[in-house]
Motif scaffolding. Sequence first.
Motif, short mmCIF file in Angstrom:
data_model
loop_
_atom_site.label_atom_id
_atom_site.label_comp_id
_atom_site.label_asym_id
_atom_site.label_seq_id
_atom_site.Cartn_x
_atom_site.Cartn_y
_atom_site.Cartn_z
N LEU A 248 5.41 -101.04 -33.41
CA LEU A 248 4.27 -100.37 -34.01
C LEU A 248 2.95 -101.03 -33.63
CD1 LEU A 248 5.71 -99.61 -37.54
CD2 LEU A 248 5.51 -98.08 -35.56
N ASP A 249 2.92 -102.36 -33.64
CA ASP A 249 1.68 -103.05 -33.32
C ASP A 249 1.98 -104.51 -33.02
OD1 ASP A 249 -1.00 -103.36 -32.84
OD2 ASP A 249 -1.64 -103.07 -34.92
N ALA A 250 1.06 -105.14 -32.35
CA ALA A 250 1.12 -106.58 -32.08
C ALA A 250 -0.30 -107.11 -32.21
CB ALA A 250 1.67 -106.84 -30.69
N ILE A 251 -0.44 -108.29 -32.75
CA ILE A 251 -1.75 -108.91 -32.90
C ILE A 251 -1.69 -110.34 -32.38
CG2 ILE A 251 -3.52 -109.69 -34.55
CD1 ILE A 251 -1.38 -107.04 -35.82
N ARG A 252 -2.60 -110.68 -31.51
CA ARG A 252 -2.70 -112.05 -31.02
C ARG A 252 -3.52 -112.84 -32.03
NH1 ARG A 252 -4.19 -112.29 -25.16
NH2 ARG A 252 -2.02 -111.70 -25.12
N VAL A 253 -2.93 -113.86 -32.62
CA VAL A 253 -3.55 -114.63 -33.70
C VAL A 253 -4.84 -115.29 -33.23
CG1 VAL A 253 -3.25 -116.59 -35.25
CG2 VAL A 253 -1.36 -115.00 -34.89
N ARG A 254 -4.81 -115.88 -32.06
CA ARG A 254 -5.97 -116.65 -31.58
C ARG A 254 -7.22 -115.79 -31.43
NH1 ARG A 254 -7.55 -117.14 -26.44
NH2 ARG A 254 -5.53 -116.46 -25.67
N THR A 255 -7.07 -114.58 -30.86
CA THR A 255 -8.25 -113.75 -30.55
C THR A 255 -8.42 -112.54 -31.45
OG1 THR A 255 -7.01 -112.39 -28.99
CG2 THR A 255 -8.07 -114.39 -28.12
#
Length: 135
Positions: A120-127
């Motif tokens: 469904l989704d992915a989020i890069r924590v750093r950016t």
Amino acid sequence: MKEIFAIVRMNKTGATKKALVEAGVAGFTAVKVSGRGKLVDDPAVVAGRKAAMMALADADEAGAEALIDGFLDGHRLFPRRLFIILAHDEDVPKIIEAIMQANRTEHKVGDGKIFVMPMLDAIRVRTGEAGKDAV
């Protein structure tokens, strides 16, 4: 986006990592797991696998035979490696083919499983990037 789970033999970990890198996979996670697949009913295949496993066994043949019998009759779990890969839809076929080529053996049993699921989704924590940019 898709999430790919690949469960492979422990001794195929290195070959799988190499195949994924060569297929252009940006990153993946590998975890030690244990489990078992469908039990094999063919006595000839079971006898062949038992003989091959006994050939690799230590000096304690009675203990090794009990352990191997436990694996083959489903009472014990096999150690395996689980690869978790996030991929763009268009990359999934080449990733699956790479995993299959790296893990196919002549044993006729236990070469692994691959599961492909929608992501469904992915989020890069750093950016904070999301979606395809985060993969």
